[in-house]
Design a protein around this motif. Structure first.
Motif, mmCIF file in Angstrom:
data_model
loop_
_atom_site.group_PDB
_atom_site.id
_atom_site.type_symbol
_atom_site.label_atom_id
_atom_site.label_comp_id
_atom_site.label_asym_id
_atom_site.label_seq_id
_atom_site.Cartn_x
_atom_site.Cartn_y
_atom_site.Cartn_z
ATOM 1 N N SER A 141 62.853 10.431 -25.032
ATOM 2 C CA SER A 141 63.816 10.061 -23.520
ATOM 3 C C SER A 141 64.860 10.234 -23.008
ATOM 4 N N ARG A 142 65.465 10.627 -22.078
ATOM 5 C CA ARG A 142 66.697 11.411 -21.851
ATOM 6 C C ARG A 142 67.728 10.449 -21.514
ATOM 7 N N SER A 143 66.849 9.238 -20.572
ATOM 8 C CA SER A 143 68.152 8.041 -20.510
ATOM 9 C C SER A 143 67.932 6.925 -21.333
ATOM 10 N N THR B 110 64.347 3.933 -19.445
ATOM 11 C CA THR B 110 62.965 4.556 -18.708
ATOM 12 C C THR B 110 61.776 3.134 -18.780
ATOM 13 N N GLN C 201 65.701 16.788 -15.165
ATOM 14 C CA GLN C 201 66.169 17.236 -16.111
ATOM 15 C C GLN C 201 66.298 19.056 -17.029
ATOM 16 N N GLU D 86 60.006 19.332 -8.667
ATOM 17 C CA GLU D 86 60.792 17.997 -8.255
ATOM 18 C C GLU D 86 62.192 18.760 -7.877
HETATM 19 C C1 F1P Z 1 61.837 10.026 -17.137
HETATM 20 C C2 F1P Z 1 61.839 10.735 -15.989
HETATM 21 C C3 F1P Z 1 61.905 11.506 -15.453
HETATM 22 C C4 F1P Z 1 62.263 12.955 -14.038
HETATM 23 C C5 F1P Z 1 62.342 11.614 -13.240
HETATM 24 C C6 F1P Z 1 62.675 9.932 -14.077
HETATM 25 O O1 F1P Z 1 63.438 9.921 -17.449
HETATM 26 O O2 F1P Z 1 60.824 10.335 -15.502
HETATM 27 O O3 F1P Z 1 61.541 13.017 -16.273
HETATM 28 O O4 F1P Z 1 62.373 13.942 -13.913
HETATM 29 O O5 F1P Z 1 64.167 11.861 -12.670
HETATM 30 O O6 F1P Z 1 62.394 10.253 -14.677
HETATM 31 P P1 F1P Z 1 63.440 9.428 -19.018
HETATM 32 O O7 F1P Z 1 62.460 8.976 -19.721
HETATM 33 O O8 F1P Z 1 63.196 10.833 -20.081
HETATM 34 O O9 F1P Z 1 64.904 9.429 -18.809
#
Ligand code: F1P
Length: 356
Positions: free
Chosen positions: A100-102, A105, A154, A232
């Motif tokens: 997860s980038r953030s 989620t 992303q 997107e």
């Molecule tokens: C995952 C994600 C992104 C998408 C959107 C919502 O986020 O689904 O892939 O572009 O902005 O969130 P993460 O869990 O990687 O932060």
């Protein structure tokens, strides 16, 4: 160029530098990660994420199973939350890889929490936020804080997290060519420079109205991510398929306004090229990405991106994406969309608890 998309463009182009930082991050942790893997003696691996990071999971799982022989599957995090009994076999020690980038989620966090409560095994997180809740739930983590983005979509975060996953796979598989992965930033820079004009020309071409991204094995997840970037950022019609699946129905959508983007694999490129050639004969335009020019011998009917990495198959997936990110970026500008702020999207999806 307008002000729109300034962040996205800078983030795509910064990947050589940010990937190089990813290599340094990994090198510092390689020994402890190896120790974690060896002590774990895992029976299986499950990769999970949402959206882009689910697609990264698809590539990660395919790569891990190919290199390590350990069973590896990928699921969207919501499936792990809702149907855990269908996914985690009893009496199997599982390594859950949460991507997860953030790190915030809801579905991914909840999948990790439920896995932990059920005592199914251990968690390795891959993220861009070391202070996130996902990292707090993990037993070990690979985090590239410098790959964070201003943009919602992303680009470099995906690329850098994928490079970390590729390094991890090569390390635990005991691959002697781990060192070869250090050439990835340099190759990425060369590709961005060489194929920038091609990505711009195709992205700005109004005749192209439908984009189909095709890939097999580890490259299916990359094809999905390229498709998602196109959707997107630009709101263009775009779909992704396993390459040979394209004949089984989807090709009914091919017309002269179609661009087929084929991500060719070493083992199966001859079969994949046949699919692309058939679609060309049905009127589609074709963009073929291959590591070596000889994979595309005689394919003068296709536009070509040659990665020219000379790397083993498991080390290449990240290189297929940067030019396709640029393609989506230029289509977004052409469609009067701001790639930095995609329609309807937030950077993080936060929901009420699903099951926890
Ligand atoms: C995952 C994600 C992104 C998408 C959107 C919502 O986020 O689904 O892939 O572009 O902005 O969130 P993460 O869990 O990687 O932060």
């Amino acid at each position: 160029m307008s002000e729109q998309g300034t962040h996205t463009f800078a983030e795509i182009m910064s990947q050589p530098t940010i990937w190089a930082e990813g290599l340094e991050i990994f090198a510092k942790q390689a020994a402890s990660i190896m120790d974690f893997w060896e002590r774990g003696a895992f029976d299986q691996m499950i990769f999970t994420g949402c959206g882009s990071t689910y697609y990264l999971s698809l590539t990660g799982a395919a790569l891990f199973q190919a290199l390590t022989g350990t069973s590896a599957r990928a699921y969207p995090a919501s499936e792990l939350v809702f149907y855990p009994e269908a996914i985690y076999p009893r009496d199997k020690k599982t390594l859950l890889v949460t991507v997860s980038r953030s790190g915030e989620t809801t579905e991914t966090l909840e999948a990790a929490q439920l896995f932990r409560q059920a005592g199914k095994g251990q968690i390795l997180a891959i993220s861009c936020y070391s202070d996130s809740r996902l990292i707090a739930t993990a037993d070990t983590a690979l985090v590239a804080d410098s790959a964070r983005e201003q943009s919602v979509a992303q680009t470099r975060s995906f690329g850098t997290m994928l490079v970390l996953a590729q390094l991890l796979a090569a390390q635990v598989a005991g691959q002697s060519d781990l060192q070869a992965l250090h050439t990835l930033p340099e190759r990425c820079a060369a590709l961005l420079q060489t194929y920038h004009p091609l990505a711009q020309r195709l992205g700005e071409d109004h005749h192209i109205q439908r984009f189909f991204f095709l890939g097999s094995h580890t490259l299916y997840g990359i094809a999905c991510e390229a498709m998602l970037k196109m959707k997107e950022m630009s709101l263009a019609y775009s779909e992704a398929f396993h390459t040979l699946e394209f004949r089984h129905g989807p090709m009914s959508m091919v017309n002269e306004n179609t661009l087929i983007i084929g991500l060719l694999s070493e083992a199966t490129h001859a079969h994949e090229l046949e699919v692309l050639h058939e679609m060309h004969k049905r009127g589609a335009r074709v963009l073929a990405l291959a590591d070596q020019a000889r994979w595309l011998a005689g394919a003068d009917w296709a536009e070509q991106v040659i990665l020219d990495s000379g790397l083993p198959a498991g080390a290449r997936p990240a290189l297929y994406l940067p030019v396709l990110q640029l393609l989506a970026y230029y289509r977004a500008l052409t469609n009067n969309q701001n790639p930095d702020r995609p329609t309807n999207l937030d950077a993080v999806v936060s929901l009420k608890p699903l099951r926890a």
